[in-house]
Scaffold this motif. Structure first.
Motif, PDB file in Angstrom:
ATOM      1  N   ILE A 271     104.662 -47.246 110.586  1.00 61.82           N
ATOM      2  CA  ILE A 271     105.009 -46.065 111.377  1.00 61.82           C
ATOM      3  C   ILE A 271     104.251 -44.874 110.802  1.00 61.82           C
ATOM      4  N   VAL A 272     103.413 -44.257 111.648  1.00 66.27           N
ATOM      5  CA  VAL A 272     102.622 -43.104 111.204  1.00 66.27           C
ATOM      6  C   VAL A 272     103.182 -41.834 111.856  1.00 66.27           C
ATOM      7  N   PRO A 273     103.742 -40.940 111.053  1.00 66.16           N
ATOM      8  CA  PRO A 273     104.229 -39.664 111.585  1.00 66.16           C
ATOM      9  C   PRO A 273     103.039 -38.791 111.973  1.00 66.16           C
ATOM     10  N   ILE A 274     103.143 -38.148 113.161  1.00 66.77           N
ATOM     11  CA  ILE A 274     102.022 -37.342 113.649  1.00 66.77           C
ATOM     12  C   ILE A 274     102.516 -35.929 113.950  1.00 66.77           C
ATOM     13  N   PRO A 275     101.846 -34.856 113.546  1.00 66.00           N
ATOM     14  CA  PRO A 275     100.622 -34.928 112.741  1.00 66.00           C
ATOM     15  C   PRO A 275     100.896 -35.207 111.283  1.00 66.00           C
ATOM     16  N   LYS A 276     102.088 -34.897 110.792  1.00 68.07           N
ATOM     17  CA  LYS A 276     102.416 -35.229 109.411  1.00 68.07           C
ATOM     18  C   LYS A 276     103.928 -35.387 109.295  1.00 68.07           C
ATOM     19  N   ILE A 297     111.888 -57.689 110.102  1.00 62.29           N
ATOM     20  CA  ILE A 297     110.491 -57.274 110.255  1.00 62.29           C
ATOM     21  C   ILE A 297     110.092 -56.395 109.079  1.00 62.29           C
ATOM     22  N   LYS A 298     108.871 -56.620 108.576  1.00 64.47           N
ATOM     23  CA  LYS A 298     108.384 -55.851 107.424  1.00 64.47           C
ATOM     24  C   LYS A 298     107.729 -54.563 107.902  1.00 64.47           C
ATOM     25  N   VAL A 299     108.406 -53.442 107.637  1.00 61.46           N
ATOM     26  CA  VAL A 299     107.981 -52.141 108.152  1.00 61.46           C
ATOM     27  C   VAL A 299     107.651 -51.196 107.016  1.00 61.46           C
ATOM     28  N   LYS A 300     106.635 -50.374 107.245  1.00 58.95           N
ATOM     29  CA  LYS A 300     106.329 -49.316 106.289  1.00 58.95           C
ATOM     30  C   LYS A 300     106.231 -48.000 107.042  1.00 58.95           C
ATOM     31  N   ILE A 301     106.873 -46.957 106.503  1.00 56.61           N
ATOM     32  CA  ILE A 301     106.656 -45.616 107.034  1.00 56.61           C
ATOM     33  C   ILE A 301     105.662 -44.932 106.115  1.00 56.61           C
ATOM     34  N   ASP A 302     104.598 -44.419 106.676  1.00 55.10           N
ATOM     35  CA  ASP A 302     103.589 -43.767 105.852  1.00 55.10           C
ATOM     36  C   ASP A 302     103.971 -42.300 105.677  1.00 55.10           C
ATOM     37  N   THR A 303     104.478 -41.964 104.511  1.00 51.72           N
ATOM     38  CA  THR A 303     104.958 -40.602 104.269  1.00 51.72           C
ATOM     39  C   THR A 303     103.926 -39.756 103.534  1.00 51.72           C
ATOM     40  N   ASP A 304     102.749 -40.288 103.359  1.00 45.83           N
ATOM     41  CA  ASP A 304     101.682 -39.550 102.680  1.00 45.83           C
ATOM     42  C   ASP A 304     101.285 -38.330 103.521  1.00 45.83           C
ATOM     43  N   ASP A 305     101.458 -37.122 102.975  1.00 48.65           N
ATOM     44  CA  ASP A 305     101.111 -35.947 103.782  1.00 48.65           C
ATOM     45  C   ASP A 305      99.758 -35.363 103.385  1.00 48.65           C
ATOM     46  N   LYS A 307      96.917 -37.158 103.968  1.00 52.73           N
ATOM     47  CA  LYS A 307      95.921 -37.728 104.871  1.00 52.73           C
ATOM     48  C   LYS A 307      96.334 -37.479 106.310  1.00 52.73           C
ATOM     49  N   ARG A 308      95.343 -37.338 107.143  1.00 53.78           N
ATOM     50  CA  ARG A 308      95.641 -37.063 108.555  1.00 53.78           C
ATOM     51  C   ARG A 308      95.805 -38.366 109.321  1.00 53.78           C
ATOM     52  N   PRO A 309      96.451 -38.246 110.483  1.00 50.99           N
ATOM     53  CA  PRO A 309      96.758 -39.475 111.243  1.00 50.99           C
ATOM     54  C   PRO A 309      95.527 -40.328 111.538  1.00 50.99           C
ATOM     55  N   GLY A 310      94.449 -39.705 111.930  1.00 47.70           N
ATOM     56  CA  GLY A 310      93.246 -40.461 112.296  1.00 47.70           C
ATOM     57  C   GLY A 310      92.767 -41.322 111.153  1.00 47.70           C
ATOM     58  N   PHE A 311      92.835 -40.766 109.966  1.00 44.90           N
ATOM     59  CA  PHE A 311      92.434 -41.511 108.782  1.00 44.90           C
ATOM     60  C   PHE A 311      93.347 -42.720 108.582  1.00 44.90           C
ATOM     61  N   LYS A 312      94.620 -42.497 108.748  1.00 35.40           N
ATOM     62  CA  LYS A 312      95.590 -43.580 108.565  1.00 35.40           C
ATOM     63  C   LYS A 312      95.392 -44.678 109.613  1.00 35.40           C
ATOM     64  N   PHE A 313      95.134 -44.274 110.842  1.00 33.41           N
ATOM     65  CA  PHE A 313      94.909 -45.262 111.901  1.00 33.41           C
ATOM     66  C   PHE A 313      93.792 -46.211 111.477  1.00 33.41           C
ATOM     67  N   LYS A 329     105.811 -34.968 117.569  1.00 36.31           N
ATOM     68  CA  LYS A 329     106.726 -34.049 118.260  1.00 36.31           C
ATOM     69  C   LYS A 329     106.759 -34.304 119.768  1.00 36.31           C
ATOM     70  N   ARG A 330     105.573 -34.519 120.303  1.00 28.97           N
ATOM     71  CA  ARG A 330     105.466 -34.741 121.743  1.00 28.97           C
ATOM     72  C   ARG A 330     106.282 -35.963 122.162  1.00 28.97           C
ATOM     73  N   ASP A 331     106.244 -36.988 121.279  1.00 27.83           N
ATOM     74  CA  ASP A 331     107.027 -38.196 121.555  1.00 27.83           C
ATOM     75  C   ASP A 331     108.513 -37.884 121.539  1.00 27.83           C
TER      76      ASP A 331
END
Length: 455
Positions: A271-276, A297-305, A307-313, A329-331
């Motif tokens: 799970i990638v939080p956008i934008p952070k 299910i093996k899930v990870k939330i990426d809480t690293d603030d 790096k930007r979402p595009g990089f994480k993708f 936010k839009r979601d």
RNA sequence: CGGGGCAUAGCGCAGUUCGGUUAGCGCACUUGGUUUGGGACCAAGGGGUCGUAGGUUCGAAUCCUACUGCCCCGACCA
């Protein structure tokens, strides 16, 4: 060989699943020494000969300070071993030497033992995962009262390997037995699963050997049967290794990086939080995360603030994570979440209320899709050819598996190997009986065998 | 073991042909700021026995000699 944590996690998943399958079929784990006295190693001659050229040998047991080179160490010539030790390239010798003491009666049989271990084979040329000097594997070694039981055991494991490859690795395999040339040294029969990599080369992914009484005779392992007659026991051995990681990579990956089947992926959903990461988003992410975890299910939330979402993708794509959830936010405003699948690179927006069942189903779909895609690729790279010219030309232009008539002789197989680098990968278990002429010698043949260039 | 190539910052490279400022670039790293829905930007920093040893020279990453290590191709193999 170094395997970093993410890669090792893939191996752990493979190992855990295989271990479960072995135990479900009555096998237990044990451990045997890494060092094998040379005299034991050479007892089964064919086996010893087969591995002789790739053995690391321990000759000394001590170092000392080098008097001529301060601060350096040297091998202490006083500490030469009376008998050299071989670093195991496989463990048949030491295990059968031990089994001799464990087996007296048919009541001690069958003996169904597996070990998880490292082995060393001093290859001239290594290749990451596919051929490393040291590798991790499991080796099963079983002893049986009858020939039939031993053959059934070898076939049972062969089935387990094929099932594991197809259901868990999503890697389709051809099941078959090896020609005499390609057989394990010391075996009477070797069963193999053969996979096809995306570059058109074959990969031997797992072998299961029916050893007859060869090791029993070499190590004098006898038992009394129920009629109180003495007989040599019947044996099998079987193994798969960290080579499977290489197979997994080369079966599914694309130009963006790894593509991992959900059943073996260390992270199935990220799970990638956008934008952070901020509190609203993290709260929702955690909610989804725990709901998915409840389903196993093996899930990870990426809480690293940092790096930007595009990089994480890009990073998670490279790591082959099957499903990525993008939450911003839009979601939250629209009560949706972005679901991206690695295998097809498709992205869709899903209602938040529905995301958990959707993802759960999606993981299964991805697993199926990877297998079907790999199978489609393999089917489109299987050629049935009747002439040597066509064989040579397609082998170069297209690669893949070739079903061809062969006269059954080692000489022909050797010639073809010399001239084309292709070998007989296996004689398929489901070979159709079909009379024809050997593509090389023109002599009669009763069915088609599988040729390919192999790793 | 044969044939080819490479060795300069953590990684990838330029500079070497034709010796001459303080050895440079991209990425990464550190700090600060501005950013943020597909690999951000600006600024300021840190980091080098130029593979090793010897030689030539006023001066060597650069020329010479020897050595070492690594990579690719071939023979071996899961």
């Amino acid at each position: 060989m170094v395997i970093k944590p993410y890669g090792y996690a893939i191996w752990e998943n493979m190992r855990d699943q295989l271990d479960k399958m072995f135990k479900e079929t009555g096998h237990v784990n044990a451990y045997f020494p890494i060092f094998i006295p040379k005299s034991l190693f050479e007892a089964e001659e064919k086996n010893a000969e087969g591995f002789a050229k790739e053995c690391a040998v321990v000759t000394h047991y001590r170092l000392k300070n080098d008097p001529l080179n301060k601060g350096k160490l040297m091998v202490d010539p006083e500490a030469k071993l009376e008998e050299e030790l071989i670093v195991r390239p496989t463990s048949e010798a030491i295990i059968w030497n031990t089994y001799r003491d464990w087996i007296q009666s048919y009541r001690d049989l069958p003996l169904l033992i597996n070990q998880w271990a490292n082995v060393v084979r001093w290859e001239m040329r290594t290749r990451p995962f596919l051929r490393t000097t040291e590798f991790l594997w499991q080796e099963g070694h079983t002893a049986h009262a009858t020939k039939k039981e031993a053959i059934d055991e070898a076939l049972l494991i062969h089935d387990i390997y094929a099932q594991f490859a197809e259901e868990y690795m999503a890697m389709p395999v051809i099941k078959g037995s090896k020609s005499e040339n390609e057989r394990f040294a010391g075996a009477d029969d070797t069963f193999t699963i053969e996979a096809l990599m995306q570059d058109g080369k074959a990969l031997q992914a797992g072998t299961s050997h029916y050893l007859g009484q060869n090791f029993a005779k070499a190590f004098n392992v006898t038992f009394s049967n129920d009629k109180n007659e003495n007989d040599f026991v019947w044996a099998t051995s079987w193994g798969v290794s960290t080579r499977l990681i290489g197979g997994l990579i080369m079966t599914h990956s694309d130009d963006e990086g790894l593509v991992l089947p959900p059943k073996l992926a260390p992270i199935q959903v990220v799970i990638v939080p956008i934008p952070k990461p901020d509190s609203d988003i993290l709260e929702k992410a955690n909610e989804i995360c725990s709901a998915l975890k409840k389903l196993g299910i093996k899930v990870k939330i990426d809480t690293d603030d940092t790096k930007r979402p595009g990089f994480k993708f890009a990073e998670y794509e490279m790591k082959g994570v099957p499903v990525r959830l993008g939450l911003g936010k839009r979601d939250l405003e629209n009560n949706t979440i972005e679901v991206a699948r690695r295998d097809t690179k498709e992205k869709i927006s899903v209602a938040l209320d529905n995301v958990v069942p959707h993802v759960s189903q999606l993981l299964e779909d991805i697993q199926d899709n990877l297998f079907n895609r790999a199978k489609l690729f393999r089917e489109s790279h299987i050629s049935e050819v009747d002439t040597y010219d066509e064989f040579k030309s397609l082998l170069e232009s297209k690669g893949g598996f070739f079903y061809c008539h062969w006269d059954g002789t080692s000489e022909t197989e050797e010639k073809i190997k010399e001239e084309t680098k292709a070998t007989i990968r296996c004689i398929p278990l489901n070979m159709k009986s079909e009379s024809g002429l050997c593509m090389y010698s023109g002599k009669p043949s009763v069915g088609r065998v599988v040729f390919a260039k192999a790793y």
